[in-house]
Design a protein around this motif. Structure first.
Motif, PDB file in Angstrom:
ATOM      1  N   MET A 174       0.840  -1.192   0.000  1.00 26.97           N
ATOM      2  CA  MET A 174       0.000   0.000   0.000  1.00 26.97           C
ATOM      3  C   MET A 174       0.878   1.246   0.000  1.00 26.97           C
ATOM      4  SD  MET A 174      -3.041  -1.224   0.060  1.00 26.97           S
ATOM      5  CE  MET A 174      -4.185   0.030   0.602  1.00 26.97           C
ATOM      6  N   LYS A 175       0.462   2.243  -0.754  1.00 27.94           N
ATOM      7  CA  LYS A 175       1.191   3.519  -0.781  1.00 27.94           C
ATOM      8  C   LYS A 175       0.474   4.504   0.135  1.00 27.94           C
ATOM      9  CE  LYS A 175       3.014   5.130  -4.558  1.00 27.94           C
ATOM     10  NZ  LYS A 175       3.171   5.744  -5.910  1.00 27.94           N
ATOM     11  N   ILE A 176       1.194   4.993   1.145  1.00 29.43           N
ATOM     12  CA  ILE A 176       0.630   5.925   2.124  1.00 29.43           C
ATOM     13  C   ILE A 176       1.202   7.316   1.875  1.00 29.43           C
ATOM     14  CG2 ILE A 176       0.174   6.359   4.554  1.00 29.43           C
ATOM     15  CD1 ILE A 176      -0.791   3.617   3.669  1.00 29.43           C
ATOM     16  N   ALA A 177       0.342   8.286   1.646  1.00 33.21           N
ATOM     17  CA  ALA A 177       0.773   9.685   1.557  1.00 33.21           C
ATOM     18  C   ALA A 177       0.733  10.271   2.965  1.00 33.21           C
ATOM     19  CB  ALA A 177      -0.152  10.472   0.634  1.00 33.21           C
ATOM     20  N   ILE A 178       1.831  10.883   3.392  1.00 32.96           N
ATOM     21  CA  ILE A 178       1.850  11.492   4.728  1.00 32.96           C
ATOM     22  C   ILE A 178       2.152  12.981   4.604  1.00 32.96           C
ATOM     23  CG2 ILE A 178       2.252   9.429   6.091  1.00 32.96           C
ATOM     24  CD1 ILE A 178       5.186   9.924   6.064  1.00 32.96           C
ATOM     25  N   ASP A 179       1.445  13.743   5.399  1.00 37.03           N
ATOM     26  CA  ASP A 179       1.386  15.198   5.252  1.00 37.03           C
ATOM     27  C   ASP A 179       1.686  15.867   6.585  1.00 37.03           C
ATOM     28  OD1 ASP A 179       0.398  17.701   3.860  1.00 37.03           O
ATOM     29  OD2 ASP A 179      -1.068  17.591   5.479  1.00 37.03           O
ATOM     30  N   ASP A 180       2.717  16.722   6.606  1.00 32.61           N
ATOM     31  CA  ASP A 180       3.013  17.491   7.820  1.00 32.61           C
ATOM     32  C   ASP A 180       2.234  18.800   7.752  1.00 32.61           C
ATOM     33  OD1 ASP A 180       4.719  18.179   5.658  1.00 32.61           O
ATOM     34  OD2 ASP A 180       6.073  19.246   7.002  1.00 32.61           O
ATOM     35  N   GLY A 181       1.085  18.820   8.394  1.00 33.76           N
ATOM     36  CA  GLY A 181       0.122  19.901   8.270  1.00 33.76           C
ATOM     37  C   GLY A 181       0.716  21.294   8.401  1.00 33.76           C
ATOM     38  N   HIS A 182       0.286  22.187   7.502  1.00 34.07           N
ATOM     39  CA  HIS A 182       0.697  23.592   7.466  1.00 34.07           C
ATOM     40  C   HIS A 182       2.177  23.708   7.085  1.00 34.07           C
ATOM     41  CE1 HIS A 182      -3.213  24.329   9.118  1.00 34.07           C
ATOM     42  NE2 HIS A 182      -2.939  23.614  10.197  1.00 34.07           N
ATOM     43  N   GLY A 183       2.752  24.885   7.296  1.00 36.35           N
ATOM     44  CA  GLY A 183       4.160  25.110   6.998  1.00 36.35           C
ATOM     45  C   GLY A 183       4.777  25.938   8.098  1.00 36.35           C
ATOM     46  N   MET A 184       6.084  26.105   8.047  1.00 37.20           N
ATOM     47  CA  MET A 184       6.789  26.826   9.116  1.00 37.20           C
ATOM     48  C   MET A 184       6.326  28.268   9.262  1.00 37.20           C
ATOM     49  SD  MET A 184       8.837  25.192  11.059  1.00 37.20           S
ATOM     50  CE  MET A 184       9.984  23.833  11.236  1.00 37.20           C
ATOM     51  N   GLU A 185       5.894  28.866   8.152  1.00 36.83           N
ATOM     52  CA  GLU A 185       5.525  30.283   8.212  1.00 36.83           C
ATOM     53  C   GLU A 185       4.013  30.512   8.197  1.00 36.83           C
ATOM     54  OE1 GLU A 185       7.807  32.364   8.934  1.00 36.83           O
ATOM     55  OE2 GLU A 185       9.311  30.786   8.761  1.00 36.83           O
ATOM     56  N   THR A 186       3.215  29.446   8.321  1.00 34.72           N
ATOM     57  CA  THR A 186       1.762  29.628   8.329  1.00 34.72           C
ATOM     58  C   THR A 186       1.354  30.477   9.527  1.00 34.72           C
ATOM     59  OG1 THR A 186       1.475  27.462   7.292  1.00 34.72           O
ATOM     60  CG2 THR A 186      -0.457  28.455   8.301  1.00 34.72           C
ATOM     61  N   ALA A 187       0.635  31.541   9.274  1.00 30.54           N
ATOM     62  CA  ALA A 187       0.291  32.500  10.322  1.00 30.54           C
ATOM     63  C   ALA A 187      -0.519  31.852  11.437  1.00 30.54           C
ATOM     64  CB  ALA A 187      -0.487  33.664   9.721  1.00 30.54           C
ATOM     65  N   GLY A 188      -0.131  32.145  12.670  1.00 33.11           N
ATOM     66  CA  GLY A 188      -0.906  31.736  13.833  1.00 33.11           C
ATOM     67  C   GLY A 188      -0.721  30.314  14.294  1.00 33.11           C
ATOM     68  N   LYS A 189      -0.057  29.481  13.510  1.00 35.50           N
ATOM     69  CA  LYS A 189       0.080  28.065  13.859  1.00 35.50           C
ATOM     70  C   LYS A 189       1.308  27.866  14.741  1.00 35.50           C
ATOM     71  CE  LYS A 189      -3.529  26.947  11.449  1.00 35.50           C
ATOM     72  NZ  LYS A 189      -4.776  26.479  12.089  1.00 35.50           N
ATOM     73  N   ARG A 190       1.156  28.224  16.023  1.00 34.78           N
ATOM     74  CA  ARG A 190       2.263  28.112  16.978  1.00 34.78           C
ATOM     75  C   ARG A 190       1.708  28.169  18.401  1.00 34.78           C
ATOM     76  NH1 ARG A 190       5.307  32.941  14.499  1.00 34.78           N
ATOM     77  NH2 ARG A 190       4.212  32.026  12.724  1.00 34.78           N
ATOM     78  N   THR A 191       2.552  27.815  19.346  1.00 37.42           N
ATOM     79  CA  THR A 191       2.159  27.903  20.754  1.00 37.42           C
ATOM     80  C   THR A 191       2.158  29.360  21.206  1.00 37.42           C
ATOM     81  OG1 THR A 191       4.429  27.793  21.603  1.00 37.42           O
ATOM     82  CG2 THR A 191       3.294  25.679  21.229  1.00 37.42           C
ATOM     83  N   PRO A 192       1.484  29.657  22.325  1.00 32.89           N
ATOM     84  CA  PRO A 192       1.768  30.925  23.001  1.00 32.89           C
ATOM     85  C   PRO A 192       3.236  30.916  23.448  1.00 32.89           C
ATOM     86  CG  PRO A 192      -0.252  29.903  23.840  1.00 32.89           C
ATOM     87  CD  PRO A 192       0.440  28.870  23.007  1.00 32.89           C
ATOM     88  N   ALA A 193       3.728  32.057  23.891  1.00 29.21           N
ATOM     89  CA  ALA A 193       5.129  32.146  24.314  1.00 29.21           C
ATOM     90  C   ALA A 193       5.350  31.367  25.615  1.00 29.21           C
ATOM     91  CB  ALA A 193       5.529  33.602  24.494  1.00 29.21           C
ATOM     92  N   PHE A 194       6.411  30.554  25.630  1.00 30.79           N
ATOM     93  CA  PHE A 194       6.817  29.879  26.864  1.00 30.79           C
ATOM     94  C   PHE A 194       7.482  30.895  27.795  1.00 30.79           C
ATOM     95  CE2 PHE A 194       6.631  26.426  23.746  1.00 30.79           C
ATOM     96  CZ  PHE A 194       5.921  25.460  24.452  1.00 30.79           C
ATOM     97  N   SER A 195       7.816  30.452  29.002  1.00 31.63           N
ATOM     98  CA  SER A 195       8.383  31.362  30.006  1.00 31.63           C
ATOM     99  C   SER A 195       9.698  31.996  29.551  1.00 31.63           C
ATOM    100  CB  SER A 195       8.597  30.620  31.328  1.00 31.63           C
ATOM    101  OG  SER A 195       9.453  29.506  31.145  1.00 31.63           O
ATOM    102  N   ASP A 196      10.432  31.312  28.667  1.00 30.72           N
ATOM    103  CA  ASP A 196      11.691  31.870  28.176  1.00 30.72           C
ATOM    104  C   ASP A 196      11.512  32.738  26.936  1.00 30.72           C
ATOM    105  OD1 ASP A 196      11.099  30.001  26.254  1.00 30.72           O
ATOM    106  OD2 ASP A 196      12.947  28.838  26.462  1.00 30.72           O
ATOM    107  N   GLY A 197      10.247  32.954  26.545  1.00 36.10           N
ATOM    108  CA  GLY A 197       9.956  33.798  25.391  1.00 36.10           C
ATOM    109  C   GLY A 197       9.909  33.059  24.061  1.00 36.10           C
ATOM    110  N   SER A 198      10.265  31.783  24.047  1.00 35.85           N
ATOM    111  CA  SER A 198      10.268  31.020  22.808  1.00 35.85           C
ATOM    112  C   SER A 198       8.868  30.503  22.474  1.00 35.85           C
ATOM    113  CB  SER A 198      11.231  29.830  22.923  1.00 35.85           C
ATOM    114  OG  SER A 198      10.748  28.889  23.883  1.00 35.85           O
ATOM    115  N   VAL A 199       8.668  30.111  21.227  1.00 37.27           N
ATOM    116  CA  VAL A 199       7.427  29.477  20.794  1.00 37.27           C
ATOM    117  C   VAL A 199       7.787  28.232  19.985  1.00 37.27           C
ATOM    118  CG1 VAL A 199       6.115  31.633  20.701  1.00 37.27           C
ATOM    119  CG2 VAL A 199       7.277  30.806  18.645  1.00 37.27           C
ATOM    120  N   MET A 200       6.835  27.323  19.871  1.00 39.42           N
ATOM    121  CA  MET A 200       6.995  26.186  18.970  1.00 39.42           C
ATOM    122  C   MET A 200       6.001  26.346  17.831  1.00 39.42           C
ATOM    123  SD  MET A 200       6.145  22.128  19.364  1.00 39.42           S
ATOM    124  CE  MET A 200       4.437  22.478  18.880  1.00 39.42           C
ATOM    125  N   ARG A 201       6.487  26.365  16.614  1.00 40.88           N
ATOM    126  CA  ARG A 201       5.604  26.402  15.453  1.00 40.88           C
ATOM    127  C   ARG A 201       4.995  25.015  15.262  1.00 40.88           C
ATOM    128  NH1 ARG A 201       7.132  31.104  12.476  1.00 40.88           N
ATOM    129  NH2 ARG A 201       9.119  31.921  13.240  1.00 40.88           N
TER     130      ARG A 201
END
Length: 251
Positions: A1-28
């Motif tokens: 079977m051939k499975i297509a796998i998709d990593d939803g959205h992209g690195m620069e997709t607006a709004g697709k990230r966590t709120p800021a962590f305590s160190d100021g960083s975010v995870m997209r």
């Protein structure tokens, strides 16, 4: 079977990230999605599936392009990996849910249920169940094959966001999704160690290479097993599947 796998959205997709962590960083979101897809790719290959990536580039790829690539590749199944969110600030929304186009499609529903169950079993997160998207999600509406979208935890929940950042959690999710796929197709899940590799085969007097695995029985005897898709392509057949049963026809 051939499975297509998709990593939803992209690195620069607006709004697709966590709120800021305590160190100021975010995870997209795509940081999580892409890592899981990478591990899932290896899991599926090891278990004998053919895999195609809908968006391997570093740039944002449109939903329409992702769908078209999967359709053009004649993938048998489509899996899109996501991280969920509720609002834009930290809150207690939690759990894992899977989306399909319609619950009337029993084959897709079965795959989603098995994937959802394995992810819950592996992660221990709240089970939010299977959701029906109808026409609201183009990635499920426009794919010509059965498609499942998995939301693997909430980026807006501080505890789950910490998990989503964890490499160990990403590997757990990939393993669980693969186990669900294996269960759906009646394939025995192969733990890491039975790696897919190129195996030399003498075919009509000519040496060729096909992807496969070396299986060692309890007596130490080694059997080389090749994938049905590689065999079909080398011998002029086209392969399709009815459930887990391969169907070979002259191309």
């Amino acid at each position: 079977m051939k499975i297509a796998i998709d990593d939803g959205h992209g690195m620069e997709t607006a709004g697709k990230r966590t709120p800021a962590f305590s160190d100021g960083s975010v995870m997209r979101e795509n940081e999580f999605n892409r890592a899981v897809v990478s591990y899932l790719h290896d899991e599926l290959i090891r278990n004998g599936f053919s895999v195609m990536l809908t968006a391997p580039e570093d740039t944002d790829i449109s939903l329409a392009t992702r769908v078209q690539r999967a359709n053009d590749a004649h993938a048998d199944y489509f899996i899109s990996v996501h991280a969920n969110a509720f609002g834009s600030g930290w809150n207690d929304a939690s759990g894992v849910e899977s989306w399909i186009y319609s619950k009337k499609d029993k084959d897709t529903l079965d795959a989603a249920q098995k994937i959802q169950s394995e992810v819950i079993k592996e992660t221990g997160l709240k089970d939010r169940g299977i959701k029906e998207s109808g026409n609201s999600l183009g990635i499920l509406r426009d794919t010509k094959m059965s498609a499942v979208l998995v939301e693997c935890g909430f980026m807006t929940n501080p505890q789950e966001a910490a998990l989503l950042k964890s490499d160990a959690y990403r590997k757990k999710v990939a393993k669980a999704i693969c186990r669900g796929v294996c269960l759906h197709f009646g394939v025995k899940y192969q733990e890491e160690g039975n790696q897919m590799e190129k195996i030399k085969v003498i075919l009509l007097g000519k040496e060729v290479e096909m992807m496969g695995v070396k299986v060692i029985d309890e007596n130490g005897n080694v059997t080389n097993c090749v994938t049905i898709r590689d065999f079909a392509e080398q011998t002029g057949y086209k392969v399709s599947f009815k459930g887990a049963t391969p169907i070979l026809e002259r191309a």
